[in-house]
Design a protein around this motif. Structure first.
Motif, short mmCIF file in Angstrom:
data_model
loop_
_atom_site.label_atom_id
_atom_site.label_comp_id
_atom_site.label_asym_id
_atom_site.label_seq_id
_atom_site.Cartn_x
_atom_site.Cartn_y
_atom_site.Cartn_z
N ASP A 120 22.50 81.71 71.08
CA ASP A 120 23.31 82.84 70.60
C ASP A 120 24.75 82.72 71.07
O ASP A 120 25.69 82.96 70.31
CB ASP A 120 22.72 84.16 71.10
N GLN A 154 11.25 79.19 67.72
CA GLN A 154 11.88 80.48 67.45
C GLN A 154 13.30 80.32 66.92
O GLN A 154 13.75 81.07 66.05
CB GLN A 154 11.89 81.34 68.72
N THR A 157 12.72 79.61 63.20
CA THR A 157 12.19 80.74 62.42
C THR A 157 13.19 81.89 62.34
O THR A 157 13.18 82.66 61.37
CB THR A 157 10.87 81.24 63.00
N SER A 158 14.08 82.00 63.32
CA SER A 158 15.11 83.04 63.29
C SER A 158 16.26 82.69 62.35
O SER A 158 17.13 83.53 62.11
CB SER A 158 15.66 83.27 64.70
N LYS A 160 18.52 80.42 63.03
CA LYS A 160 19.69 80.03 63.80
C LYS A 160 19.81 78.51 63.97
O LYS A 160 20.81 78.03 64.48
CB LYS A 160 19.67 80.72 65.16
#
Length: 329
Positions: A120, A154, A157-158, A160
């Motif tokens: 992030d 993750q 799947t997100s 990103k």
């Protein structure tokens, strides 16, 4: 925006990452050195634009590349905003997490907490919604492999990250990680490892053989051994060299008389081929098709053009490969 050539792909070769659908240029640009806060922004921009203008579509970063950590990603973000944003879908941008990035127990290694928070932060620094490729940067024996691989899953799947990779893994750990990622249906496509004539660790620890067997790509960093596999140090250590100006990764005691003799012998072999030692060293890495791409660094645009000479001229003969082994092992 600077003018970008319409013919930028004409002379570049693109290789698949193992058995995946993703292709990388034979030469990729690493932002490890020369893209931190101590570098000149206009030079950084010129390096990135020269690379893209010649078909180098892959820019490789990590959260901690600088100095200071995060600076390389911020500087790429500025280049994208000011120059290359319109070409986002023609670029492969990768970043990593795994080394120390911020204080405390959650800013290092391979936990789910660290990897997803770091991704992030990286996206924010670069001004991106996603990266094309997100790596775990190093093995972490203290975190369950299932947790680290689950974090990579993750990331995909997100939305990103489009693909994932592993960096600085060995063969046995790669095999275990691949099994987990396959079960999770994660598009794991490539391994990033140090590899050069002077550093053949991936041949000894099973990484190279396992990658080929499992259909995964390899991208090699430090292919010129931090400049040792060039003509830079043939006559001593220049005052403006990395050894003198940045002692983090290459030290003067590395340049022993024995190593200098090896470099001179390899340089003479390259000269007999009609090319530079750097070009021959890059061709050596690509000799058997196991390596998808070589990651090069640059402190000025002209170095990019020199690195692209790997695409020219003949490959290495069996006799030359034997001589390289003789001179370097």
């Amino acid at each position: 925006m600077n003018q970008v050539s319409e013919h930028r792909y004409d002379s570049m070769q693109y290789n698949r990452c193992g058995s995946s659908g993703l292709k990388l240029p034979v030469v990729s640009l690493g932002f490890w050195h020369n893209f931190g806060d101590t570098a000149n922004y206009e030079t950084m921009k010129a390096i990135a634009l020269t690379a893209f203008d010649h078909g180098i579509t892959h820019f490789d970063l990590a959260n901690n590349y600088g100095p200071a950590p995060g600076a390389a990603e911020r500087n790429l973000g500025r280049i994208l905003r000011e120059e290359l944003g319109a070409y986002r879908d023609e670029l492969i941008i990768s970043t990593k997490a795994g080394y120390g990035m911020w204080p405390g127990p959650y800013g290092d290694h391979g936990s789910r907490k660290y990897l997803l928070a770091s991704l992030d932060q990286s996206l924010q620094r670069m001004g991106l919604d996603y990266v094309d490729l997100f790596y775990h940067h190093r093995m972490d024996p203290e975190t369950p492999l299932e947790e680290t691989m689950g974090a990579l899953a993750q990331a995909v799947t997100s939305g990103k990250a489009l693909y994932v990779g592993l960096s600085n893994y060995d063969g046995p750990t790669l095999e275990k990680a691949t099994a987990i990622l396959t079960e999770l249906r994660v598009p794991f496509v490539i391994n990033q490892n140090r590899y050069s004539i002077f550093d053949r660790t991936i041949e000894r620890n099973g990484l190279k053989e396992t990658s080929v067997r499992l259909g995964k790509g390899i991208i090699a960093f430090s292919p010129l051994a931090q400049g040792l596999l060039t003509n830079r140090y043939l006559n001593g250590i220049p005052e403006d060299s990395r050894i003198r100006t940045d002692g983090r990764f290459l030290h003067a005691d590395t340049l022993t008389p024995e190593r200098l003799d090896q470099i001179r012998a390899l340089n003479e072999l390259a000269a007999a081929r009609g090319e530079s030692l750097a070009t021959m060293a890059l061709k050596w890495i690509l000799k058997d098709g196991a390596v998808t791409s070589v990651l090069v660094g640059a402190s000025r645009p002209a170095q990019i053009l020199d690195d692209l000479k790997v695409l020219e001229g003949p490959g290495l003969t069996d006799e030359e490969l034997t001589l390289i082994d003789k001179y370097s092992l």
